[in-house]
Write a protein that holds these residues in place. Structure first.
Motif, PDB file in Angstrom:
ATOM      1  N   LYS C  86      14.740 -23.440  18.920  1.00  0.00           N
ATOM      2  CA  LYS C  86      13.477 -22.845  18.475  1.00  0.00           C
ATOM      3  C   LYS C  86      12.377 -23.872  18.288  1.00  0.00           C
ATOM      4  N   VAL C  87      12.698 -24.966  17.622  1.00  0.00           N
ATOM      5  CA  VAL C  87      11.673 -25.978  17.335  1.00  0.00           C
ATOM      6  C   VAL C  87      12.290 -27.374  17.465  1.00  0.00           C
ATOM      7  N   SER C  88      11.433 -28.340  17.713  1.00  0.00           N
ATOM      8  CA  SER C  88      11.912 -29.717  17.852  1.00  0.00           C
ATOM      9  C   SER C  88      12.030 -30.373  16.488  1.00  0.00           C
ATOM     10  N   PHE C  89      13.142 -31.013  16.243  1.00  0.00           N
ATOM     11  CA  PHE C  89      13.299 -31.754  14.989  1.00  0.00           C
ATOM     12  C   PHE C  89      14.416 -32.760  15.158  1.00  0.00           C
ATOM     13  N   GLU C  90      14.422 -33.700  14.247  1.00  0.00           N
ATOM     14  CA  GLU C  90      15.531 -34.633  14.209  1.00  0.00           C
ATOM     15  C   GLU C  90      16.394 -34.272  13.015  1.00  0.00           C
ATOM     16  N   LEU C  91      17.691 -34.141  13.248  1.00  0.00           N
ATOM     17  CA  LEU C  91      18.574 -33.699  12.168  1.00  0.00           C
ATOM     18  C   LEU C  91      19.065 -34.884  11.354  1.00  0.00           C
ATOM     19  N   VAL C  92      19.001 -34.738  10.033  1.00  0.00           N
ATOM     20  CA  VAL C  92      19.621 -35.709   9.126  1.00  0.00           C
ATOM     21  C   VAL C  92      20.701 -34.940   8.364  1.00  0.00           C
ATOM     22  N   PRO C  93      21.913 -34.921   8.908  1.00  0.00           N
ATOM     23  CA  PRO C  93      22.948 -34.091   8.296  1.00  0.00           C
ATOM     24  C   PRO C  93      23.701 -34.818   7.187  1.00  0.00           C
ATOM     25  N   ILE C  94      24.106 -34.067   6.190  1.00  0.00           N
ATOM     26  CA  ILE C  94      24.977 -34.599   5.144  1.00  0.00           C
ATOM     27  C   ILE C  94      26.156 -33.643   5.051  1.00  0.00           C
ATOM     28  N   ASP C  95      27.329 -34.165   5.274  1.00  0.00           N
ATOM     29  CA  ASP C  95      28.522 -33.325   5.233  1.00  0.00           C
ATOM     30  C   ASP C  95      28.963 -33.187   3.778  1.00  0.00           C
ATOM     31  N   GLY C  96      28.725 -32.029   3.205  1.00  0.00           N
ATOM     32  CA  GLY C  96      29.060 -31.845   1.791  1.00  0.00           C
ATOM     33  C   GLY C  96      28.976 -30.391   1.416  1.00  0.00           C
ATOM     34  N   PRO C  97      29.182 -30.074   0.148  1.00  0.00           N
ATOM     35  CA  PRO C  97      29.217 -28.667  -0.265  1.00  0.00           C
ATOM     36  C   PRO C  97      27.824 -28.030  -0.298  1.00  0.00           C
ATOM     37  N   ALA C  98      27.727 -26.826   0.253  1.00  0.00           N
ATOM     38  CA  ALA C  98      26.448 -26.110   0.215  1.00  0.00           C
ATOM     39  C   ALA C  98      26.591 -24.856  -0.635  1.00  0.00           C
ATOM     40  N   SER C  99      27.575 -24.841  -1.500  1.00  0.00           N
ATOM     41  CA  SER C  99      27.837 -23.647  -2.299  1.00  0.00           C
ATOM     42  C   SER C  99      26.687 -23.369  -3.266  1.00  0.00           C
ATOM     43  N   GLY C 100      26.443 -22.105  -3.507  1.00  0.00           N
ATOM     44  CA  GLY C 100      25.433 -21.737  -4.488  1.00  0.00           C
ATOM     45  C   GLY C 100      25.814 -22.152  -5.903  1.00  0.00           C
ATOM     46  N   PHE C 101      27.101 -22.413  -6.106  1.00  0.00           N
ATOM     47  CA  PHE C 101      27.553 -22.802  -7.440  1.00  0.00           C
ATOM     48  C   PHE C 101      27.481 -24.317  -7.657  1.00  0.00           C
ATOM     49  N   ALA C 102      27.166 -25.057  -6.589  1.00  0.00           N
ATOM     50  CA  ALA C 102      27.044 -26.509  -6.749  1.00  0.00           C
ATOM     51  C   ALA C 102      25.800 -26.802  -7.592  1.00  0.00           C
ATOM     52  N   ASP C 103      25.831 -27.890  -8.328  1.00  0.00           N
ATOM     53  CA  ASP C 103      24.723 -28.191  -9.227  1.00  0.00           C
ATOM     54  C   ASP C 103      23.500 -28.689  -8.460  1.00  0.00           C
ATOM     55  N   ALA C 104      22.344 -28.100  -8.765  1.00  0.00           N
ATOM     56  CA  ALA C 104      21.117 -28.442  -8.044  1.00  0.00           C
ATOM     57  C   ALA C 104      20.733 -29.907  -8.245  1.00  0.00           C
ATOM     58  N   HIS C 105      21.033 -30.452  -9.407  1.00  0.00           N
ATOM     59  CA  HIS C 105      20.617 -31.837  -9.679  1.00  0.00           C
ATOM     60  C   HIS C 105      21.364 -32.816  -8.793  1.00  0.00           C
ATOM     61  N   ALA C 106      22.665 -32.555  -8.636  1.00  0.00           N
ATOM     62  CA  ALA C 106      23.459 -33.434  -7.776  1.00  0.00           C
ATOM     63  C   ALA C 106      23.023 -33.271  -6.322  1.00  0.00           C
ATOM     64  N   THR C 107      22.745 -32.028  -5.936  1.00  0.00           N
ATOM     65  CA  THR C 107      22.284 -31.757  -4.573  1.00  0.00           C
ATOM     66  C   THR C 107      20.968 -32.482  -4.305  1.00  0.00           C
ATOM     67  N   ALA C 108      20.061 -32.394  -5.264  1.00  0.00           N
ATOM     68  CA  ALA C 108      18.755 -33.039  -5.102  1.00  0.00           C
ATOM     69  C   ALA C 108      18.924 -34.554  -4.947  1.00  0.00           C
ATOM     70  N   ALA C 109      19.847 -35.130  -5.709  1.00  0.00           N
ATOM     71  CA  ALA C 109      20.048 -36.579  -5.624  1.00  0.00           C
ATOM     72  C   ALA C 109      20.520 -36.966  -4.228  1.00  0.00           C
ATOM     73  N   LEU C 110      21.437 -36.175  -3.656  1.00  0.00           N
ATOM     74  CA  LEU C 110      21.937 -36.467  -2.309  1.00  0.00           C
ATOM     75  C   LEU C 110      20.828 -36.343  -1.271  1.00  0.00           C
ATOM     76  N   LEU C 111      20.042 -35.288  -1.410  1.00  0.00           N
ATOM     77  CA  LEU C 111      18.976 -35.054  -0.425  1.00  0.00           C
ATOM     78  C   LEU C 111      17.906 -36.137  -0.520  1.00  0.00           C
ATOM     79  N   ALA C 112      17.550 -36.513  -1.757  1.00  0.00           N
ATOM     80  CA  ALA C 112      16.518 -37.533  -1.934  1.00  0.00           C
ATOM     81  C   ALA C 112      16.986 -38.863  -1.337  1.00  0.00           C
ATOM     82  N   GLU C 113      18.249 -39.160  -1.550  1.00  0.00           N
ATOM     83  CA  GLU C 113      18.794 -40.407  -1.007  1.00  0.00           C
ATOM     84  C   GLU C 113      18.745 -40.381   0.524  1.00  0.00           C
ATOM     85  N   ALA C 114      19.096 -39.236   1.098  1.00  0.00           N
ATOM     86  CA  ALA C 114      19.063 -39.119   2.563  1.00  0.00           C
ATOM     87  C   ALA C 114      17.645 -39.277   3.089  1.00  0.00           C
ATOM     88  N   ILE C 115      16.684 -38.711   2.376  1.00  0.00           N
ATOM     89  CA  ILE C 115      15.287 -38.818   2.830  1.00  0.00           C
ATOM     90  C   ILE C 115      14.835 -40.270   2.746  1.00  0.00           C
TER      91      ILE C 115
END
Lengths: 347, 620, 270
Positions: C86-115
């Protein structure tokens, strides 16, 4: 062990009082403070908070803190966050309650990071179980209800509107502790230009309405005569909204239709969508029409108390068990009659 | 360049992309093809073994397009001996594939009619009476007789039960993880590109159109994907396979005359259902003698339960969904299924002409694999493994040709792919099966006798095929004995007036009990469409079902396309021309072979084109 | 803007919202029954954000789009196959849990680090996009937490429209109560946008975009690091589907007139 509870609130759009949701969050905070035997502070953000502070002067809060002035009058992430941070630090709060308004939903998650705390939103109830504070909220688009607790403090909890009885007490003369916050230039990069709303006569979303009227894709489908009748559907729905004062919700497939070159209802936008990627509004009553097999019955209706549905399939598994009454009938016919009755004075 | 299929708007500037191999349809056959091919793409040191000729210096460019939104949305619970699949995966660990488990017990069961509504011949009634009379001696319980043995040619006890959807996903995961080849779901292919009697690639469906195909804002003409080899695995109703058949015709004496609609549910069983994972039941005799059924038990209390409605079932009101519910309610099955929950549901047309429906397997620039290539074995009731094997055979052939740097001509593909296929068990067994079902148009008993005859004699002795193609029965023929003509006419008029299919009324009137809806397992057909997924109809594509000549439809009664539509997507339209609602279409393709224009000697009046979306469930 | 924007879209995978979801208890807390069997999609709001990002990038020469996505590798692979045409992008994948029950703070830390680890990312041109909520956790806090970690002070949530003004400033429409929009003006990047549904239609599938994207996406997925979020900061006491099953009264044989009377009486009852 919770010692200090802070109730954070901002002024409503008039700039004078508190939003309804803030009164409800205060109601919850007062109750919780009693249960936990904790001290309660109130922190207000806005241009001139005196009147609002007076309205909660007798709530039992030990301190009434405020960050005020024109820099803090309008909803803006950077200034709201700075103000909230200053209030929380001053109050040394370990539990922070706030209403889940669009303004706070934008700003307060960032506050959790600044305070090295945790934040949870869309809380529907807070309870004390075995001495521990437990919060309840919905996951997976209102499909699974979770009850949870956290050890980390401060813990910020944003309460959804309509989930707690609002604080109600006599006004008084509040002694406000004003906290001075200087807004740095980098926090002024964003300015608020105003609010864009549909004209009042075409406003179909009414959060305070007693009734949510949900229209499904059936309204634009072909009827027994083999044709679709969007104009008739439009006039019946708008006529009903005018006569009843109901708020309008639409199923995803109905609001998505504009991209499909189908007959569409002109007034229906993505803002009306309930369920799936849309809202889950709270109203005392809900009437769904032509929604057979559509999401509103599952997710979009989660917070509707009394539910009735009109559709043509008596075995509709999406209304059965989820609605109180299912009328097996043609919604075009029924709504025409309903509109007639609403126009006439009832005997 | 002549694309075969619906005429596109003239003078459209189409983009073009060159690849080495373009593949259409990701099912088990394509799984077998790509799995086998992918293992030859790299040298042990990781360098490309097969070089691209369209992009020299890069590895072979292989691209596969699938219509459905996901690669696991195949519609079938399956039991298979898995001979070809195990050859590709000698170390196959079924525990790695969700819903797969070895067959533990297999039974062939004759179901009696507990309702009295089933339309049975005199001979069958007599047989039923005998069975009931001596029931206690011969083990007849719950209105069913478990046969003491299963003919060897039908046995699958060395095989495994699986969900084709989950299996496809598992295969796709293996394939795509390397990045060596690309598989794109959600991308319908509208037609083959045919030039100078050679297939030169494929054309993707136009996007950004109105329902009638007219370009709209954001119109994106379907791209032409040019390829040295086009691998056609888009099944029996796929637009590319049918486009090639339309252009090149079928080999002399071959025809697509036998079909079946397979419809099934995936049911979560109650805790104490009494069914063990790996249980396989094959049934016949009910709800109608012509309808075969199955029940396969997966791990984790899931079961696939379904029926096949064959084209020789000469009822003009043959609704699969209602019959499936009666099947589920049969006491022999209901004792296990009661209290279960419907998790998913689906239907699919099966090309059951077998070898007699085999198209030209290869031509210049193309090769056919899988069900659309006539690989399904109608005697053993097996298709998945056969499809997989034909794909694997083609891949071996392709590698051979690429290594020898030979072009994909008809002759070269004959010498490599077809030669392998003819020498394999797939072809050997399909020859045995070719005429095994000739007896069914005469009735269940002669059909079973014919199968046994062919099966036990290795296909050497068979019942001769019917002299002429069978026509569907009229309503009067089918129901005349049970419903007086005046009442039948009234039912027809009412259905026409209310734009409803006839079958429910007719079945009720013929004594079929009402379905006791329970909101969990026994739910309305529309709810089945929405349970455990939903039908997706992405905007911006033209309708994929079209009624070509309105006059033919207007004069056609009863409208089998309406009665047989699995999703109730086709309804009686204004002035007698059916209307199509693609938001309910699950792409089963039943309308295509149920069009009665065909019986009148005219070409079918329904065009089943490439379309996007369909059923959205991975449990199938 | 001459050099374009660097748009980083955060988007996770969620079970197809049309599936039936059931919670189960695991030693690690609540999870979805048969989660790996359920078809996955890119979170609907994040998908809108991605389409808006691509649209914005297409109108600002020199722009680039990254998609930072946390999820099980197999699910990410599935989802990429549906969006990478659909659109052009470069993927920055992180293999980890995407569960709705996972804590948002920990998720944010992983994403910020990846960025932060994206090579060549210019923070002064950064626009951080994501959904304002997700179809899994539905909290609407992850983006703000990432923004804070990256020091972005101009943040907007429930965004339906982002318009670049002639002077390079942004005009933003954010959803607020009562079906209305707040209009804000922001001087330019860096800024963060949590998207609501926006107004763009889903882009068409374009095989050439797919071909080009996948050459980089699949190898990136192969290399994706497995990330474990910080230990549980959230403790669940229960996770359960709604219990209430209503006794539905089915009214079949009333005329439209009678039904209308009943409905009007019900509406008017306080």
């Amino acid at each position: 062990m919770t010692k200090n509870i802070l109730l954070l609130a901002h002024l409503d759009e008039s700039g004078n009082g508190l939003p309804k949701a803030a009164g409800e969050a205060l109601g919850a905070a007062v109750e919780l403070a009693k249960q936990l035997n904790a001290s309660l502070s109130i922190g207000l953000i806005g241009g001139d908070v005196q009147a609002a502070a007076d309205s909660v002067a007798n709530s039992g809060a030990q301190r009434l803190l405020a960050v005020m002035g024109s820099d803090f009058a309008q909803p803006r992430f950077a200034s709201d966050l700075l103000a909230a941070e200053a209030l929380c630090r001053t109050a040394s709060a370990d539990l922070i309650l706030a209403p889940a308004t669009s303004r706070f939903l934008r700003a307060l998650p960032g506050l959790a990071h600044r305070l090295n705390g945790r934040v949870d939103t869309h809380i529907t109830s807070i309870q004390v179980v075995d001495g521990a504070v437990c919060a309840t909220r919905w996951f997976y688009r209102q499909r699974i209800e979770g009850v949870f607790q956290r050890d980390a403090r401060p813990w910020i909890l944003l309460l959804d509107s309509g989930c707690h009885e609002a604080y109600c007490g006599p006004s008084g003369k509040a002694a406000i502790e004003e906290i001075a916050v200087a807004l740095p230039s980098e926090a002024r990069r964003t300015t608020i230009a105003g609010i864009r709303a549909p004209k009042s006569d075409s406003q179909t979303i009414r959060p305070d309405a007693a009734l949510l009227f949900v229209a499904g894709a059936g309204w634009t489908k072909k009827q027994p005569d083999g044709k679709s009748h969007p104009e008739q559907a439009e006039s019946l729905i708008l006529g009903f909204l005018r006569a009843s004062g109901a708020s309008l919700g639409g199923s995803k497939s109905l609001v998505d239709q504009s991209g499909e070159n189908q007959a569409v209802l002109g007034f229906m936008t993505h803002l009306n969508q309930v369920g799936q990627t849309g809202a889950t509004p709270r109203h005392p009553k809900g009437l769904s029409t032509c929604c057979h097999g559509e999401e509103p019955h599952v997710v979009g209706w989660r917070f509707i108390n009394e539910r009735r549905a009109i559709n043509l399939d008596p075995n509709c598994g999406w209304a059965r068990g989820k609605a109180d009454v299912l009328y097996v009938a043609d919604a075009f016919e029924v709504m025409a009659k309903v509109n007639d009755l609403l126009k006439k004075p009832q005997s | 360049m002549t694309p075969v299929g619906p005429a596109p708007p003239a003078a459209i500037d189409r983009q073009q992309m060159d690849v080495d191999i373009a593949c259409v349809g990701f099912g088990p056959a394509m799984g077998g093809f790509l799995t086998t091919l992918s293992r030859s793409l790299l040298n042990p040191d990781g360098s490309p073994r097969l070089e691209s000729s369209c992009l020299p210096g890069t590895p072979l460019q292989v691209i596969c397009y699938e219509r459905a939104d996901g690669l696991g949305f195949g519609v079938s619970g399956a039991v298979t001996r898995g001979r070809g699949i195990r050859r590709s995966f000698p170390e196959l660990d079924l525990a790695q594939i969700p819903m797969a488990t070895p067959v533990k017990q297999e039974k062939l069961v004759y179901l009696l009619d507990p309702t009295g509504a089933s339309k049975r011949s005199f001979a069958l009634r007599a047989a039923d009476k005998l069975i009931r009379t001596f029931g206690s001696f011969i083990g007849c319980r719950e209105d069913a007789l478990e046969l003491p043995f299963i003919p060897s040619f039908m046995q699958k006890h060395d095989g495994f039960v699986m969900s084709l959807g989950q299996f496809n996903q598992w295969v796709a995961e293996h394939l795509t993880s390397s990045g060596l080849l690309q598989i794109w779901p959600g991308t319908p292919v509208s037609a083959p590109l045919i030039e100078d009697r050679a297939v030169k690639g494929i054309r993707l469906a136009d996007q950004g159109t109105a329902l009638d195909g007219t370009p709209q804002d954001g119109f994106l003409p379907g791209m032409d994907i040019r390829a040295a080899l086009t691998v056609v695995g888009d099944g029996p109703v796929g637009a590319v396979g049918r486009g090639i058949d339309a252009h090149f015709g079928l080999p002399a004496g071959h025809e697509h005359s036998e079909w079946a609609l397979g419809m099934k549910m995936v049911i979560e069983l109650r805790e104490d259902s009494g069914l063990e994972a790996g249980t396989v039941l094959h049934t016949f005799g009910f709800p109608e003698p012509e309808i075969f059924g199955f029940l396969y038990v997966h791990p984790d209390r899931l079961a696939s339960v379904g029926i096949f409605i064959p084209s020789w079932f000469r009822s003009p009101v043959r609704t699969a969904y209602r019959y499936l519910q009666h099947f589920v309610l049969h006491p022999y099955l209901w004792r296990h299924l009661q209290g279960g929950t419907l998790k998913s549901w689906g239907a699919k047309s099966l090309q059951e002409s077998g070898r007699r429906g085999e198209p030209f397997l290869v031509g210049n620039g193309y090769a056919r694999i899988g069900e659309g290539s006539g690989s399904t074995n109608v005697l053993s009731g097996s298709g998945v493994d056969e499809a997989w094997t034909t794909g694997a055979q083609l891949a071996e052939a392709v590698v051979e040709l690429l290594e020898k740097k030979l072009p994909f001509t008809r002759q070269n593909l004959e010498d490599t792919y077809v030669r392998r296929r003819r020498a394999s068990w797939v072809d050997r067994e399909s020859r045995v099966a070719a005429d095994s079902r000739n007896g069914f148009p005469h009735g269940l008993l002669s059909g079973l006798f014919g199968m046994a005859l062919a099966g036990f004699t290795g296909g050497r002795v068979v019942i001769p095929p019917p002299s002429s193609r069978q026509k569907g029965a009229s309503l009067e023929e089918r129901c005349g004995a049970r419903i007086p003509p005046a009442e039948l006419q009234k039912l027809k008029d009412e259905a026409a007036e209310r734009s409803l299919p006839l079958h429910d009324q007719i079945m009720n009137r013929c004594g079929w009990p009402e379905i006791p809806f329970d909101g969990k397992l026994l739910i309305s057909q529309q709810d089945a469409l929405l349970t455990g997924g939903s039908v997706q109809a992405p905007p911006g594509y033209a309708n994929h079902v079209a009624f070509l000549r309105p006059d033919v439809c207007r004069n056609c009664e009863p409208k089998l396309c309406v009665e047989m539509c699995s999703g109730q997507a086709i309804s009686r339209g204004e002035s007698g021309v059916p209307q199509f609602d693609r938001e309910k279409c699950i792409f089963c393709g039943a309308c295509l072979w149920n069009c009665r224009a065909d019986e009148a000697g005219e070409p079918a009046n329904i065009d089943f084109r490439a379309g996007a979306g369909g059923l959205h469930s991975a449990l199938n | 803007m001459s050099n374009g924007y660097h748009i980083v879209v955060c988007g996770s995978v969620v079970p197809d919202p049309l599936q039936t979801l059931e919670p189960i208890e695991t030693p690690a807390g609540p999870a979805l029954k048969n989660e790996m069997l359920l078809p996955a999609v890119l979170d609907p709001w994040a998908a809108h954000a991605l389409y808006e990002a691509a649209n914005l990038a297409a109108h600002a020469a020199g722009s680039k789009v990254w998609l930072v996505s946390l999820g099980a590798k197999a699910k990410l692979r599935q989802v990429m196959m549906t969006i990478a045409q659909k659109v052009s992008f470069e993927l920055v994948p992180i293999d980890g849990p995407a569960s709705g029950f996972a804590d948002a703070h920990a998720t944010a830390a992983l994403l910020a680090e990846a960025i932060q680890s994206i090579t060549g990312l210019d923070r002064s041109r950064l626009l951080l996009f994501g959904g304002w909520e997700s179809a899994s956790r539905g909290a609407g806090v992850t983006m703000q937490l990432i923004g804070e970690r990256l020091g972005i002070l101009d943040q907007f949530q429930g965004v339906d429209q982002l318009r670049v003004q002639p002077d390079g400033a942004f005009e933003i429409l954010e959803r607020i109560e009562g079906g209305r929009h707040q209009v804000s003006l922001c001087q330019g990047p860096p800024a963060l946008f949590g998207w609501a549904t926006g107004n763009l239609p889903e882009p068409r599938n374009n095989p050439q975009i797919g071909m080009a994207n996948m050459r980089a996406i699949m190898p990136a997925l192969q290399r994706a690091k497995t990330a474990a979020p910080a230990p549980d900061a959230i403790r669940y006491r229960s996770a359960s589907p709604p219990k209430q099953q209503r006794q539905t009264r089915i009214v079949k044989n009333l005329s439209a007139e009678e039904i209308a009377r009943e409905i009007v009486a019900w509406i008017e009852k306080a």
